[in-house]
Design an enzyme around this catalytic site. Structure first.
Site, PDB file in Angstrom:
ATOM      1  N   ARG A   1       1.692  27.561 -54.799  1.00  0.00           N
ATOM      2  CA  ARG A   1       1.056  28.891 -54.745  1.00  0.00           C
ATOM      3  C   ARG A   1       1.513  29.640 -53.493  1.00  0.00           C
ATOM      4  NH1 ARG A   1       0.999  29.308 -59.300  1.00  0.00           N
ATOM      5  NH2 ARG A   1       2.062  27.308 -59.157  1.00  0.00           N
TER       6      ARG A   1
ATOM      7  N   GLN B   1       3.134  21.242 -64.211  1.00  0.00           N
ATOM      8  CA  GLN B   1       1.912  22.005 -63.963  1.00  0.00           C
ATOM      9  C   GLN B   1       0.857  21.748 -65.047  1.00  0.00           C
ATOM     10  OE1 GLN B   1       2.463  26.077 -62.099  1.00  0.00           O
ATOM     11  NE2 GLN B   1       4.515  25.811 -62.950  1.00  0.00           N
TER      12      GLN B   1
ATOM     13  N   LYS C   1       8.883  33.124 -65.577  1.00  0.00           N
ATOM     14  CA  LYS C   1       8.546  32.745 -66.950  1.00  0.00           C
ATOM     15  C   LYS C   1       8.136  33.945 -67.808  1.00  0.00           C
ATOM     16  CE  LYS C   1       4.552  30.779 -67.226  1.00  0.00           C
ATOM     17  NZ  LYS C   1       3.735  31.818 -67.900  1.00  0.00           N
ATOM     18  N   THR C   2       7.233  34.772 -67.291  1.00  0.00           N
ATOM     19  CA  THR C   2       6.723  35.898 -68.081  1.00  0.00           C
ATOM     20  C   THR C   2       7.846  36.868 -68.420  1.00  0.00           C
ATOM     21  OG1 THR C   2       4.586  35.689 -66.980  1.00  0.00           O
ATOM     22  CG2 THR C   2       4.997  37.735 -68.155  1.00  0.00           C
TER      23      THR C   2
ATOM     24  N   ASP D   1       3.519  30.351 -74.961  1.00  0.00           N
ATOM     25  CA  ASP D   1       3.553  30.274 -73.504  1.00  0.00           C
ATOM     26  C   ASP D   1       2.648  29.134 -73.041  1.00  0.00           C
ATOM     27  OD1 ASP D   1       4.124  30.990 -70.900  1.00  0.00           O
ATOM     28  OD2 ASP D   1       2.562  32.524 -70.804  1.00  0.00           O
ATOM     29  N   GLU D   2       2.937  28.549 -71.884  1.00  0.00           N
ATOM     30  CA  GLU D   2       2.138  27.460 -71.304  1.00  0.00           C
ATOM     31  C   GLU D   2       1.935  26.317 -72.310  1.00  0.00           C
ATOM     32  OE1 GLU D   2       1.685  27.545 -68.265  1.00  0.00           O
ATOM     33  OE2 GLU D   2       1.185  29.527 -67.506  1.00  0.00           O
TER      34      GLU D   2
END
Length: 670
Positions: free
Chosen positions: A609, A247, A30-31, A216-217
């Protein structure tokens, strides 16, 4: 540049016009996509300063800034504006807040400052802590502000006696906050939204600053942030939002998963790109995660695809109680460490703050290094708050909370009785305490000797106001301030134990170091700018980053683990009432829908994770109020292993959770 991206990532980076929804699953890069998209906009002729990128943590903002600078070349004079929502709001408020009756130099109160103000409001209303604690008042005020509810509406909404008390105190709290020329953390969003709503020139001016907005997010936006984004992007419609509804785990702090789920309704011409290729986890882990999350019906359809080769199957451990669970987990960790795994490659994740106690005890017994992530924040330490209070008072003498904290710290002969006289006179006259201090000799009952001591304190603050106003180095001036206060000697007197003293003095040094870091990064460093940075800093995030750099096993809640990854993950306490949490189960059985869905997303976050090895565990009994009580396996254990049966029915039929061996304590995952 774009050759380093997969097909879906490239589509997200190269669609530059109009609204775009990028559904970025866990571990899908994503980043990288957000950063490359910013760089691509610049390379297609968009001036960097016309691009706004907004995210939720300072760490994420810094990472994007650094990556963009590296790709664009550091020689550029202009750069994209990449920041957190709260940083963006501070900049907007500094430009326009006078329209709302606040000074340009407003102070930002943190949690401790808020509690001091709440305590004063309750005291003035003669409300005892038995009726309503300051922390409870702050909770209710935060809930109301998150929903953009002002004091008059809060009074109308109140249902219980305690809520009525809180709503009444909210009015007094907010009046005191504005009288001090201060805002709290929730006000940053609330007041910015008010400015954009009430004042068309402000809305136009702020929207006209940018041609492209990236968020973002997006699944973590609350209603104020959602409306702010629409106001800033509504004109040019070049809005790209990136996120993952699977998420979305922050409804308790106001986030609405509906914002990302209904993006196409808000922006009908929006393109949608799914990022599904996962570069983090082994296929066996992703298979479990994909199976689990499909039990949530209200979601965007997507499935993580593994980019890595096959590895070990996840395991399920069933133990007799939480002590045995801790022993089994720690025993397995010792085996991993003996095989060459480093402590910092291991994380133990849990749902509630009470769960790590037996784990910590067992880790200490085994002599293994560990850190409990998300405990006391660096900025919550007393000595740090003292130094920051001095700096706040120098910038804003009307900040009564900071003033009253340090007026006699270190001791300068100003008694509690004298402080009470001065504050009572200030209340009677409707003045900030500082104004009363400046003319203490005119206050009834204040002796000449006491007035002289107060005058010395006033002159001390004024001296350092002048010093900071003309200083060339904030770091040097702050160091001189601490030395002049005799604060080191005061710490040594208060904490005679050498180790305790040294730890506290090093904490003071870290404040100076923080000023130095700010001074290097800021284009025009000021003391007010540093205090703004501290106030909106995600302090727990900064502490988390520091702790995770240690070579130690990480213990943290599932909420704290979001955004992180570890080669070895132990997800403990998979029992009904823990995960999903009892309150969510009760809420789902009542009038609140989707509470267990969020718990399932939380479990999904925990599972994703893990990079290489995942271990899930549960206890067959657990202590509650000193008594051992039977537990039921979490419904998520059944869903993770592809069994649709509800655990209550399944456990009643079999008497054991999935994977349980007759006479055994552990079984491999499916």
């Amino acid at each position: 540049m774009n050759r380093q991206l997969n097909r879906a990532q490239r589509a997200a980076v190269e669609n530059l016009e109009g609204p775009l929804l990028v559904l970025a699953g866990a571990g899908t890069g994503k980043t990288r996509v957000v950063t490359y998209r910013i760089v691509n906009l610049v390379r297609h002729g968009v001036p960097p300063q016309r691009i706004l990128g907004v995210t939720f943590t300072n760490k994420a903002a810094r990472e994007m800034q650094q990556r963009a600078a590296r790709l664009l070349g550091r020689h550029r004079k202009q750069s994209p504006e990449i920041s957190t929502f709260h940083s963006l709001c501070v900049r907007i408020l500094r430009r326009h807040i006078t329209r709302l009756g606040y000074p340009v130099g407003f102070t930002i109160y943190d949690r401790s400052d808020q509690e001091s103000l709440a305590r004063a409001a309750l005291r003035e209303m003669k409300i005892s802590s038995a009726e309503l604690r300051p922390a409870d008042l702050i909770y209710w005020i935060g809930q109301w502000k998150t929903q953009a509810v002002r004091p008059p509406e809060a009074i109308q909404r109140a249902e219980t006696d305690r809520q009525h008390l809180a709503a009444s105190a909210y009015r007094r709290y907010q009046a005191a906050l504005q009288a001090a020329g201060a805002v709290d953390f929730d006000d940053l969003l609330l007041l910015t939204e008010e400015l954009l709503n009430r004042f068309a020139p402000v809305r136009r001016a702020e929207a006209d600053r940018f041609d492209h907005v990236l968020v973002d997010e997006y699944q973590d936006t609350n209603p104020s942030q959602y409306r702010m984004v629409k106001a800033l992007a509504g004109g040019h419609r070049n809005l790209c939002v990136v996120g993952d509804d699977d998420q979305a785990i922050y409804s308790w702090r106001g986030a609405k998963v509906e914002h990302i789920l209904r993006f196409k309704l808000d922006w009908p011409d929006a393109k949608v790109v799914n990022l599904e290729k996962n570069y983090r986890s082994r296929p066996e882990i992703l298979r479990m995660a994909n199976t689990l999350i499909t039990f949530n019906a209200y979601r965007h359809e997507k499935q993580l695809q593994p980019a890595r080769a096959a590895g070990a199957r996840p395991r399920i451990l069933q133990l007799e109680d939480e002590t045995e669970e801790a022993r089994a987990v720690v025993s397995d960790i010792r085996r991993q460490l003996a095989s060459g795994v480093r402590p910092q490659q291991i994380a133990i994740l849990f749902r509630t703050n009470e769960q790590p106690r037996p784990l910590e005890a067992e880790l200490r017994r085994a002599g293994l290094p560990y850190v409990l992530v998300g405990s006391l924040s660096f900025y919550d330490r007393r000595e740090i708050r003292d130094i920051l209070a001095y700096l706040k008072l120098i910038v804003a003498p009307g900040d009564d909370v900071s003033l009253l904290r340090i007026i006699n710290r270190p001791p300068r002969g100003i008694s509690q009785k004298m402080v009470r006289l001065l504050t009572e006179f200030a209340v009677q006259e409707g003045l900030p305490v500082w104004k009363v201090l400046e003319k203490a000799d005119c206050v009834p009952s204040v002796t000449a000797r006491a007035a002289d001591r107060v005058g010395s304190f006033v002159r001390l603050v004024q001296h350092w106001q002048a010093a900071f106003a003309k200083c060339r180095s904030l770091t040097t001036t702050a160091t001189d301030l601490v030395a002049s206060l005799g604060y080191r000697e005061e710490l040594r007197r208060t904490y005679p134990d050498p180790n305790d003293f040294e730890a506290r003095w090093q904490a003071v040094e870290q404040v100076i170091n923080a000023i130095g870091s700010y001074q290097k990064q800021a284009r025009q460093p000021t003391l007010r700018g540093f205090l703004d940075a501290v106030a909106i800093d995600d302090r727990h995030d900064a502490d988390k980053e520091e702790k995770l750099q240690r070579n130690a096993i990480a213990l943290m809640t599932l909420h704290a683990a979001k955004g992180l990854e570890f080669p070895h993950v132990y997800l403990v306490g998979l029992e009904e009432g823990l995960l999903p949490h009892r309150k969510s189960i009760e809420a789902d059985e009542g009038a609140v829908e989707g509470a267990v869905d969020e718990e399932r997303r939380l479990c999904y976050v925990g599972v994703t994770r893990a990079q290489d090895c995942l271990t899930l565990s549960m206890s067959l009994t657990r202590q509650k109020w000193g008594k051992s009580r039977d537990t039921l396996p979490s419904r998520f254990l059944y869903e993770l292993t592809g069994q649709a049966d509800h655990p209550k029915a399944s456990a009643a039929r079999t008497g054991r959770p999935p994977g349980r061996r007759a006479g055994g304590r552990a079984a491999a995952g499916r």
